[in-house]
Design an enzyme around this catalytic site. Structure first.
Site, PDB file in Angstrom:
ATOM      1  CG  ASP A 107     -40.452 -56.306 -52.243  1.00 33.74           C
ATOM      2  OD1 ASP A 107     -39.827 -56.402 -53.311  1.00 33.74           O
ATOM      3  OD2 ASP A 107     -41.612 -56.742 -52.075  1.00 33.74           O
TER       4      ASP A 107
HETATM    5  N1  URA Z   1     -42.447 -61.565 -52.494  1.00 38.85           N
HETATM    6  C1  URA Z   1     -42.698 -60.253 -52.303  1.00 38.85           C
HETATM    7  O1  URA Z   1     -43.782 -59.759 -52.606  1.00 38.85           O
HETATM    8  N2  URA Z   1     -41.725 -59.491 -51.788  1.00 38.85           N
HETATM    9  C2  URA Z   1     -40.512 -59.949 -51.410  1.00 38.85           C
HETATM   10  O2  URA Z   1     -39.667 -59.203 -50.928  1.00 38.85           O
HETATM   11  C3  URA Z   1     -40.270 -61.332 -51.610  1.00 38.85           C
HETATM   12  C4  URA Z   1     -41.263 -62.109 -52.162  1.00 38.85           C
END
Ligand code: URA
Length: 248
Positions: A107
């Protein structure tokens, strides 16, 4: 001169992406042959005779296969371009000529280990659920999850009508009113770690990926990258022992 080859195969061989992803790029009009956009599937091209461009950059078939581990900072997107103009992770790879792509996603507000490669096959095998590649994260979550909450996350909880696979969790320490938790999972659903903690009432405040398998960041500073060797790649698939941070 080489034999004619289907455009998507040529792109996959050159390490642009898997064949299926290359088909998507073709359909999106991002591929040109001799200056003309090609969106029809199945076009044959003759390497050496015709020039192929992806996102207006010439595709060189003999690109060297390369593997990179980046410590992604927050605020960078893991796509290769961003319509909103946000910074993209590949802009951090100064001096790398090969056209690499991220293996999976993180993310915008997640930092940590991100593999990039031009090896479509390896990327697929890391991402394929049957290979169960462990990913270890450090999550700072609101409050302090009870032993019951930890146990249910470990056993698997229902997320969007599908039970999560068994996970491994360890509370590392408390931080003011939050807890810092090490969690290892082998699935890769979108926003999975955040959704898992949300589901038990402890939303994630910050998230960092520490490792793929036993391949960890090992002190790599945020925003920096290193080139990986075959021995590092083996560590990714090593599911026998969980990743352990030094001094933790
Ligand atoms: N899980 C998440 O919630 N976000 C990420 O970026 C990676 C794994």
């Amino acid at each position: 001169m080489e034999e004619p080859v289907r455009l998507q195969k040529f792109l996959a061989r050159a390490g642009i992406a898997s064949r299926r992803k290359a088909e998507e790029y073709i359909a999106q009009g991002r591929v040109k042959v001799d200056g003309r956009i090609v969106t029809a599937m199945g076009q044959q091209i003759t390497p050496g005779k015709q020039k192929v461009f992806f996102d207006n950059k010439e595709v060189i078939a003999e690109e060297q296969i390369i593997y990179i581990l980046l410590n992604k900072p927050k605020g960078y997107v893991t796509t290769l371009s961003d319509p909103q103009g946000r910074p993209i992770v590949t802009s951090l790879l100064q001096g790398i000529k090969e056209r690499v792509f991220p293996v999976g996603r993180l993310d915008l507000d997640t930092e940590g280990a991100l593999l990039l490669t031009n090896d479509g096959k390896l990327a697929q095998s890391i991402l394929h659920p049957s290979n169960e590649v462990f990913k270890t994260y450090e999550a700072e979550v609101k409050g302090c999850p009870s032993a019951n909450a930890i146990r249910s996350l470990e056993k698997g909880i229902l997320l969007e009508n599908k039970k999560t696979a068994p996970a491994n969790l360890r509370i590392k320490h408390k931080k003011n009113k939050n807890s810092v938790i090490i969690i290892t999972i082998h699935e890769g659903r979108k926003r999975q770690v955040k959704k898992m903690f949300e589901a038990v009432g402890h939303p994630v405040q910050s998230l960092k990926r520490l490792a793929y398998g036993r391949l960890g960041l090992n002190g790599l500073p945020v925003g920096k990258f290193k080139i990986l060797h075959q021995s590092d790649i083996k560590k990714i698939f090593s599911n026998k022992t969980l990743y352990k941070q030094k001094n933790s």
